[in-house]
Design a protein around this motif. Sequence first.
Motif, PDB file in Angstrom:
ATOM      1  N   GLY A 221     108.511  44.388 -29.703  1.00  0.00           N
ATOM      2  CA  GLY A 221     107.844  44.565 -30.991  1.00  0.00           C
ATOM      3  C   GLY A 221     107.280  43.284 -31.556  1.00  0.00           C
ATOM      4  N   GLU A 222     107.183  42.254 -30.731  1.00  0.00           N
ATOM      5  CA  GLU A 222     106.733  40.959 -31.247  1.00  0.00           C
ATOM      6  C   GLU A 222     105.261  40.976 -31.618  1.00  0.00           C
ATOM      7  OE1 GLU A 222     106.138  36.349 -29.783  1.00  0.00           O
ATOM      8  OE2 GLU A 222     106.639  37.922 -28.377  1.00  0.00           O
ATOM      9  N   ALA A 223     104.950  40.414 -32.755  1.00  0.00           N
ATOM     10  CA  ALA A 223     103.553  40.212 -33.134  1.00  0.00           C
ATOM     11  C   ALA A 223     103.146  38.796 -32.776  1.00  0.00           C
ATOM     12  CB  ALA A 223     103.361  40.438 -34.631  1.00  0.00           C
ATOM     13  N   ALA A 224     101.896  38.609 -32.452  1.00  0.00           N
ATOM     14  CA  ALA A 224     101.408  37.272 -32.162  1.00  0.00           C
ATOM     15  C   ALA A 224     101.605  36.374 -33.370  1.00  0.00           C
ATOM     16  CB  ALA A 224      99.930  37.340 -31.789  1.00  0.00           C
ATOM     17  N   ALA A 225     101.897  35.085 -33.109  1.00  0.00           N
ATOM     18  CA  ALA A 225     102.053  34.146 -34.214  1.00  0.00           C
ATOM     19  C   ALA A 225     100.781  34.148 -35.040  1.00  0.00           C
ATOM     20  CB  ALA A 225     102.341  32.759 -33.668  1.00  0.00           C
ATOM     21  N   PRO A 226     100.869  34.313 -36.349  1.00  0.00           N
ATOM     22  CA  PRO A 226      99.659  34.382 -37.172  1.00  0.00           C
ATOM     23  C   PRO A 226      98.812  33.121 -37.022  1.00  0.00           C
ATOM     24  CG  PRO A 226     101.593  35.058 -38.424  1.00  0.00           C
ATOM     25  CD  PRO A 226     102.090  34.477 -37.148  1.00  0.00           C
ATOM     26  N   LEU A 227      97.502  33.309 -37.016  1.00  0.00           N
ATOM     27  CA  LEU A 227      96.575  32.194 -36.927  1.00  0.00           C
ATOM     28  C   LEU A 227      95.423  32.463 -37.883  1.00  0.00           C
ATOM     29  CD1 LEU A 227      95.356  29.619 -35.610  1.00  0.00           C
ATOM     30  CD2 LEU A 227      94.315  31.133 -33.912  1.00  0.00           C
ATOM     31  N   ARG A 228      95.098  31.468 -38.687  1.00  0.00           N
ATOM     32  CA  ARG A 228      93.946  31.550 -39.583  1.00  0.00           C
ATOM     33  C   ARG A 228      93.109  30.303 -39.365  1.00  0.00           C
ATOM     34  NH1 ARG A 228      94.749  33.326 -45.676  1.00  0.00           N
ATOM     35  NH2 ARG A 228      94.938  35.284 -44.521  1.00  0.00           N
ATOM     36  N   ALA A 229      91.800  30.501 -39.201  1.00  0.00           N
ATOM     37  CA  ALA A 229      90.913  29.374 -38.941  1.00  0.00           C
ATOM     38  C   ALA A 229      89.545  29.667 -39.557  1.00  0.00           C
ATOM     39  CB  ALA A 229      90.778  29.128 -37.439  1.00  0.00           C
ATOM     40  N   ARG A 230      88.768  28.598 -39.757  1.00  0.00           N
ATOM     41  CA  ARG A 230      87.425  28.771 -40.276  1.00  0.00           C
ATOM     42  C   ARG A 230      86.576  27.566 -39.907  1.00  0.00           C
ATOM     43  NH1 ARG A 230      87.577  27.814 -46.853  1.00  0.00           N
ATOM     44  NH2 ARG A 230      87.944  25.555 -46.813  1.00  0.00           N
ATOM     45  N   GLY A 231      85.262  27.757 -40.010  1.00  0.00           N
ATOM     46  CA  GLY A 231      84.342  26.678 -39.727  1.00  0.00           C
ATOM     47  C   GLY A 231      83.050  26.879 -40.491  1.00  0.00           C
ATOM     48  N   SER A 232      82.167  25.906 -40.391  1.00  0.00           N
ATOM     49  CA  SER A 232      80.887  25.977 -41.093  1.00  0.00           C
ATOM     50  C   SER A 232      79.776  25.545 -40.157  1.00  0.00           C
ATOM     51  CB  SER A 232      80.909  25.090 -42.344  1.00  0.00           C
ATOM     52  OG  SER A 232      81.218  23.746 -41.998  1.00  0.00           O
ATOM     53  N   ALA A 233      78.534  25.783 -40.596  1.00  0.00           N
ATOM     54  CA  ALA A 233      77.325  25.386 -39.839  1.00  0.00           C
ATOM     55  C   ALA A 233      77.311  25.953 -38.428  1.00  0.00           C
ATOM     56  CB  ALA A 233      77.180  23.861 -39.827  1.00  0.00           C
ATOM     57  N   LEU A 238      88.357  33.355 -39.083  1.00  0.00           N
ATOM     58  CA  LEU A 238      89.139  34.123 -38.112  1.00  0.00           C
ATOM     59  C   LEU A 238      90.551  34.320 -38.626  1.00  0.00           C
ATOM     60  CD1 LEU A 238      89.317  35.105 -34.980  1.00  0.00           C
ATOM     61  CD2 LEU A 238      90.440  32.889 -34.655  1.00  0.00           C
ATOM     62  N   ASP A 239      91.083  35.533 -38.485  1.00  0.00           N
ATOM     63  CA  ASP A 239      92.484  35.831 -38.787  1.00  0.00           C
ATOM     64  C   ASP A 239      93.075  36.591 -37.619  1.00  0.00           C
ATOM     65  OD1 ASP A 239      93.258  35.160 -41.748  1.00  0.00           O
ATOM     66  OD2 ASP A 239      91.212  35.931 -41.833  1.00  0.00           O
ATOM     67  N   ILE A 240      94.184  36.090 -37.072  1.00  0.00           N
ATOM     68  CA  ILE A 240      94.897  36.796 -36.007  1.00  0.00           C
ATOM     69  C   ILE A 240      96.316  37.043 -36.484  1.00  0.00           C
ATOM     70  CG2 ILE A 240      95.693  36.752 -33.624  1.00  0.00           C
ATOM     71  CD1 ILE A 240      93.427  34.924 -32.918  1.00  0.00           C
ATOM     72  N   GLY A 241      96.661  38.308 -36.600  1.00  0.00           N
ATOM     73  CA  GLY A 241      98.007  38.754 -36.948  1.00  0.00           C
ATOM     74  C   GLY A 241      98.267  40.000 -36.146  1.00  0.00           C
ATOM     75  N   PRO A 242      98.615  41.121 -36.789  1.00  0.00           N
ATOM     76  CA  PRO A 242      98.681  42.391 -36.059  1.00  0.00           C
ATOM     77  C   PRO A 242      97.316  42.799 -35.499  1.00  0.00           C
ATOM     78  CG  PRO A 242      99.876  42.530 -38.131  1.00  0.00           C
ATOM     79  CD  PRO A 242      99.121  41.240 -38.160  1.00  0.00           C
ATOM     80  N   THR A 243      96.238  42.357 -36.172  1.00  0.00           N
ATOM     81  CA  THR A 243      94.879  42.601 -35.691  1.00  0.00           C
ATOM     82  C   THR A 243      94.130  41.284 -35.600  1.00  0.00           C
ATOM     83  OG1 THR A 243      94.010  42.948 -37.927  1.00  0.00           O
ATOM     84  CG2 THR A 243      94.835  44.898 -36.759  1.00  0.00           C
ATOM     85  N   LEU A 244      92.985  41.320 -34.917  1.00  0.00           N
ATOM     86  CA  LEU A 244      92.101  40.161 -34.838  1.00  0.00           C
ATOM     87  C   LEU A 244      90.873  40.480 -35.678  1.00  0.00           C
ATOM     88  CD1 LEU A 244      91.124  38.156 -31.657  1.00  0.00           C
ATOM     89  CD2 LEU A 244      89.423  38.769 -33.361  1.00  0.00           C
ATOM     90  N   LEU A 246      87.265  38.819 -37.230  1.00  0.00           N
ATOM     91  CA  LEU A 246      86.293  37.725 -37.183  1.00  0.00           C
ATOM     92  C   LEU A 246      85.183  38.004 -38.187  1.00  0.00           C
ATOM     93  CD1 LEU A 246      85.144  35.133 -35.846  1.00  0.00           C
ATOM     94  CD2 LEU A 246      83.962  36.643 -34.227  1.00  0.00           C
ATOM     95  N   ARG A 247      84.987  37.064 -39.111  1.00  0.00           N
ATOM     96  CA  ARG A 247      83.901  37.178 -40.091  1.00  0.00           C
ATOM     97  C   ARG A 247      82.815  36.173 -39.743  1.00  0.00           C
ATOM     98  NH1 ARG A 247      85.581  35.921 -45.626  1.00  0.00           N
ATOM     99  NH2 ARG A 247      87.331  34.779 -44.726  1.00  0.00           N
ATOM    100  N   LEU A 248      81.589  36.671 -39.614  1.00  0.00           N
ATOM    101  CA  LEU A 248      80.432  35.823 -39.378  1.00  0.00           C
ATOM    102  C   LEU A 248      79.496  35.940 -40.569  1.00  0.00           C
ATOM    103  CD1 LEU A 248      79.835  36.742 -35.625  1.00  0.00           C
ATOM    104  CD2 LEU A 248      81.062  34.761 -36.539  1.00  0.00           C
ATOM    105  N   ALA A 249      78.418  35.220 -40.552  1.00  0.00           N
ATOM    106  CA  ALA A 249      77.507  35.208 -41.703  1.00  0.00           C
ATOM    107  C   ALA A 249      76.931  36.581 -41.979  1.00  0.00           C
ATOM    108  CB  ALA A 249      76.384  34.202 -41.464  1.00  0.00           C
ATOM    109  N   ASN A 250      76.722  37.382 -40.918  1.00  0.00           N
ATOM    110  CA  ASN A 250      76.045  38.669 -41.114  1.00  0.00           C
ATOM    111  C   ASN A 250      76.857  39.885 -40.702  1.00  0.00           C
ATOM    112  OD1 ASN A 250      76.034  38.095 -38.436  1.00  0.00           O
ATOM    113  ND2 ASN A 250      73.844  38.429 -38.099  1.00  0.00           N
TER     114      ASN A 250
END
Length: 426
Positions: A221-233, A238-244, A246-250
């Motif tokens: 029942g292990e969930a992946a270690a949560p990961l949150r990241a972002r960038g510009s230009a 990005l958020d990885i938890g129970p789901t993945l 990805l937010r982009l500009a459009n």
Amino acid sequence: MAFALALLAACAPPPRYPELPPSSRPQPTGPFVRGELAPRAGGHLPPDSVAVVELREAAGDGPVVADWRRTLGGLQAPIRFELPFDPAKLRAGERYALRAAIFSGGQPAWASEPRPVALGRDSVEVGTLPLAPFQPTVFASVLRCGERIAMLAVGRRDGREMTQLVAGERRFELRQVPAASGSRYEAIDDPRTSVWERGGRATVTVAGEAWPECDVRRGSGEAAAPLRARGSAPFWALDIGPTLRLRLANETLEGPAPPPQRVGNARRYEGALQGRPIVVTAREQRCADALSGMPHPLSVEVQFDGQTYRGCGGNPADLLIGAEWVVEDIAGGMVDRSRATLLFSPAGALTGRASCNTFATRYSLTGEALTIEPPAATRMACAPSLMQQEALFLDILQKSRRFEIAADGALRLIAPDGRAITARRR
């Protein structure tokens, strides 16, 4: 929460502090630490609830110095407490904090975060200690070490993942420490206890005793270690938890989170979003956000739809917490042979020595800024030069709005006017 877990691990119901009959209960003598307990959202307290407050060393992670308990019998919040302590037992330079919990049915129901408290010979009023619903941990990994078995327990505190080692009847709260490869953890209150995981194998040391090499088996029942990241230009998040997600500009895409793979000092995720492959690589390498300048512990790369996105990830607070920082410069100078220190706790407490007196406060981080509350300090008098340096140190500290970690590992807390405090790990 760590306090409640420690109590839960240390005893079986009923709670470990027996209630004394009124006729034999010793009458406390001052001074006192006074305040009140208040569950968030006004939670109802069952009639069998028991309130416990502990005064601990090491900013709340060390031994108990004094405690207070009360069987509530239907009494509802706010719960007033008056905890007596002996000034003669206080140690110079030690950092003290309160931890509180409310038990029901012998199990923790509510728990507080550590509240730093500056102690002397007089009573102290600390106000309200907010209590959040207690959330138990889940076992994420089983470590089979020859004939011995240990478990890594994963829970949440302040929205952050917290890791614990459960070895027999002992439970240790862990913090991550630097390692040449893999993931290495060390017990917060016992540096002789550690776990070093590399490529499906682990090395475990418990209270100085090295165990046989361990095989790491993930819980189903292990969930992946949560990961949150972002960038510009261009912008991406990005958020990885129970789901993945990805937010982009459009567009924003979401799908199942792939399990992480350990590759050297990086976590690698390979999956798909709406039928399009995605590869995420999070390296254990300091990274400064391009817009805010906020340092992060991870450098993250996302490959998706033929594009490569680069940015920063992880919790910036992970760069601050851990071993004590020793101050080596305050706005361009420092009195010879003087000492100032900083210790950031995972729960948001900041304690240390200001040059003459010890201090306690709280800090918080957003994606853009650092905030440090006005510190409370003891009132010992020292040489004028030290008192002037201490006033400068505390002024810069509470005005600091950002921090940097230099290539050589030095920490700089920086105020808006450019004044800075520079420190290094002890």
